[in-house]
Scaffold this active site. Sequence first.
Site, PDB file in Angstrom:
ATOM      1  N   HIS A  36      74.321  89.820 102.265  1.00 41.67           N
ATOM      2  CA  HIS A  36      75.591  89.106 102.278  1.00 41.67           C
ATOM      3  C   HIS A  36      76.341  89.625 101.066  1.00 41.67           C
ATOM      4  O   HIS A  36      75.742  90.081 100.100  1.00 41.67           O
ATOM      5  CB  HIS A  36      75.392  87.592 102.117  1.00 41.67           C
ATOM      6  CG  HIS A  36      74.662  86.964 103.246  1.00 41.67           C
ATOM      7  ND1 HIS A  36      73.467  86.293 103.083  1.00 41.67           N
ATOM      8  CD2 HIS A  36      74.944  86.920 104.552  1.00 41.67           C
ATOM      9  CE1 HIS A  36      73.062  85.838 104.257  1.00 41.67           C
ATOM     10  NE2 HIS A  36      73.940  86.203 105.156  1.00 41.67           N
ATOM     11  N   ASP A  95      74.985  88.100  98.023  1.00 38.81           N
ATOM     12  CA  ASP A  95      73.610  88.493  97.636  1.00 38.81           C
ATOM     13  C   ASP A  95      73.711  89.637  96.617  1.00 38.81           C
ATOM     14  O   ASP A  95      72.938  89.743  95.691  1.00 38.81           O
ATOM     15  CB  ASP A  95      72.840  89.025  98.861  1.00 38.81           C
ATOM     16  CG  ASP A  95      72.488  87.929  99.862  1.00 38.81           C
ATOM     17  OD1 ASP A  95      72.225  86.795  99.418  1.00 38.81           O
ATOM     18  OD2 ASP A  95      72.508  88.213 101.070  1.00 38.81           O
ATOM     19  N   GLU A 151      78.133  90.155 115.108  1.00 43.39           N
ATOM     20  CA  GLU A 151      76.866  89.513 115.482  1.00 43.39           C
ATOM     21  C   GLU A 151      77.193  88.238 116.241  1.00 43.39           C
ATOM     22  O   GLU A 151      77.465  87.196 115.661  1.00 43.39           O
ATOM     23  CB  GLU A 151      76.037  89.199 114.242  1.00 43.39           C
ATOM     24  CG  GLU A 151      74.700  88.563 114.592  1.00 43.39           C
ATOM     25  CD  GLU A 151      73.860  88.222 113.389  1.00 43.39           C
ATOM     26  OE1 GLU A 151      74.218  88.632 112.273  1.00 43.39           O
ATOM     27  OE2 GLU A 151      72.848  87.533 113.560  1.00 43.39           O
ATOM     28  N   GLU A 197      71.130  89.622 118.010  1.00 42.99           N
ATOM     29  CA  GLU A 197      69.990  88.827 117.529  1.00 42.99           C
ATOM     30  C   GLU A 197      69.304  88.189 118.721  1.00 42.99           C
ATOM     31  O   GLU A 197      69.955  87.587 119.579  1.00 42.99           O
ATOM     32  CB  GLU A 197      70.437  87.749 116.549  1.00 42.99           C
ATOM     33  CG  GLU A 197      69.283  86.827 116.155  1.00 42.99           C
ATOM     34  CD  GLU A 197      69.486  86.078 114.872  1.00 42.99           C
ATOM     35  OE1 GLU A 197      70.130  86.624 113.939  1.00 42.99           O
ATOM     36  OE2 GLU A 197      69.010  84.930 114.779  1.00 42.99           O
ATOM     37  N   HIS A 231      70.061  84.511 119.219  1.00 44.79           N
ATOM     38  CA  HIS A 231      71.451  84.220 119.610  1.00 44.79           C
ATOM     39  C   HIS A 231      71.656  84.475 121.100  1.00 44.79           C
ATOM     40  O   HIS A 231      72.360  83.722 121.770  1.00 44.79           O
ATOM     41  CB  HIS A 231      72.432  85.065 118.796  1.00 44.79           C
ATOM     42  CG  HIS A 231      72.387  84.770 117.323  1.00 44.79           C
ATOM     43  ND1 HIS A 231      73.191  85.415 116.415  1.00 44.79           N
ATOM     44  CD2 HIS A 231      71.626  83.919 116.599  1.00 44.79           C
ATOM     45  CE1 HIS A 231      72.917  84.956 115.206  1.00 44.79           C
ATOM     46  NE2 HIS A 231      71.972  84.063 115.283  1.00 44.79           N
ATOM     47  N   ASP A 244      64.940  81.320 114.368  1.00 43.63           N
ATOM     48  CA  ASP A 244      64.575  82.537 113.606  1.00 43.63           C
ATOM     49  C   ASP A 244      63.056  82.661 113.465  1.00 43.63           C
ATOM     50  O   ASP A 244      62.535  82.947 112.379  1.00 43.63           O
ATOM     51  CB  ASP A 244      65.231  82.527 112.220  1.00 43.63           C
ATOM     52  CG  ASP A 244      66.752  82.735 112.301  1.00 43.63           C
ATOM     53  OD1 ASP A 244      67.436  82.357 111.310  1.00 43.63           O
ATOM     54  OD2 ASP A 244      67.238  83.252 113.313  1.00 43.63           O
TER      55      ASP A 244
HETATM   56  C1  XLS Z   1      72.906  84.771 111.505  1.00 44.51           C
HETATM   57  C2  XLS Z   1      73.245  85.948 110.691  1.00 44.51           C
HETATM   58  C3  XLS Z   1      73.161  85.633 109.263  1.00 44.51           C
HETATM   59  C4  XLS Z   1      73.235  86.840 108.417  1.00 44.51           C
HETATM   60  C5  XLS Z   1      74.386  87.767 108.711  1.00 44.51           C
HETATM   61  O1  XLS Z   1      71.948  84.850 112.303  1.00 44.51           O
HETATM   62  O2  XLS Z   1      72.310  86.989 110.910  1.00 44.51           O
HETATM   63  O3  XLS Z   1      71.889  85.019 109.073  1.00 44.51           O
HETATM   64  O4  XLS Z   1      73.322  86.291 107.209  1.00 44.51           O
HETATM   65  O5  XLS Z   1      75.559  87.143 108.346  1.00 44.51           O
HETATM   66 MG    MG Z   2      71.068  86.893 112.431  1.00 49.33          MG
END
Ligand code: XLS
Ligand code: MG
Length: 344
Positions: free
Chosen positions: A49, A52, A174, A210, A213, A250
């Site tokens: 991020h 980060d 994403e 993902e 998702h 996740d």
């Molecule tokens: C959500 C995204 C997030 C990451 C990318 O799944 O992957 O977790 O931080 O922004």
């Molecule tokens: Mg993600």
Amino acid sequence: MQGTFRFSFGPWNIHEGADPFGPEVRRSISFNEKLAAYKKMGFDGVQFHDDDAVPNLNDKSASEIIKEAGQVKKTLDEHGLVAEFVAPRMWFDPHTIDGGYTNNCADCRKYAIERSKRTIDIAKALGTRNIVLWLAREGTYIRESKDPVLATQRIADALQTMLDYDQDIRVMIEAKPNEPMDHTYIPTIGHAIAMGLLTNAPARVGCLIETAHALLANLSPSDEMGFALAHKKLWSVHLNDQNSLKFDQDLTFGAVDPRRALNQVRVLDQHGFGNDGEWVGLDVKVMRTQKEGADLKHLDYSRKVFLRLLAISRSLDEAKIAKLVAASDYEELNWYILDAMLKG
Ligand code: XLS
Ligand code: MG
């Protein structure tokens, strides 16, 4: 054509275990300590991020941000690591309570654009051209609070601004259908790929898929990957797993449905994913019950599951599969795949 696989994850995947219902259960680990763990587990790429890489962004000028990101690049080099992408964290700051690009407040939308430009500055300093947009709060709790046409256009305008700000970066959207919003704009990969068509540089707009998702949209992750691969727009993945339609879990890759995981590995491998530098990214959270010292296993095992499934997929007799498909003997094919998996 077989793929080439390098692995990445973001430092947020090593975490203290707090959840919406309880506090941290493990000590905080410093960024540098986290970086030291990557190579030991076979990871070469770091996802970021913006904050980060450069904490407290709001208090820093563009030049200070670039300078600080340059220091992080030096640290990555020392660890022999590469930055995969940088994503603006457009869901924490008070300016983004109602979203970033689609916020009903003009000043907040301006903040989101400026923050996206700083993200690009950080990406350049870290040596990557990849920007990831998880459009976390670009959505609504009630439909009447935003006009979906205007919201879509505002996201397209933000994309255009980023593509104009730097001629080399490329944006991977994403997609996620919900959470934290009730409904999120750009909920699937089809929507993400279509967004490029609203800009004058569609070649620089792609996507990151993902697993969880796609599952939250009740779609097949491997079919979503196939769709994006057919469009040559699958530029990264976040592999994990998800146990039915609920909050984004996740989970460790393959933890719920190894057959579904095999399908993802197979479509990536059979279509040369990674041969143009794409990374196999993870987005996984360790179980809150894991003790300190045993809290990296979700990363280690997600990568190991990928490699085990890759070996299984590559061990399959493709001529035999083709014959069963030609004969429409899908029950035999089903058994063949299950048998290979159960033998492992
Ligand atoms: C959500 C995204 C997030 C990451 C990318 O799944 O992957 O977790 O931080 O922004
Ligand atoms: Mg993600």
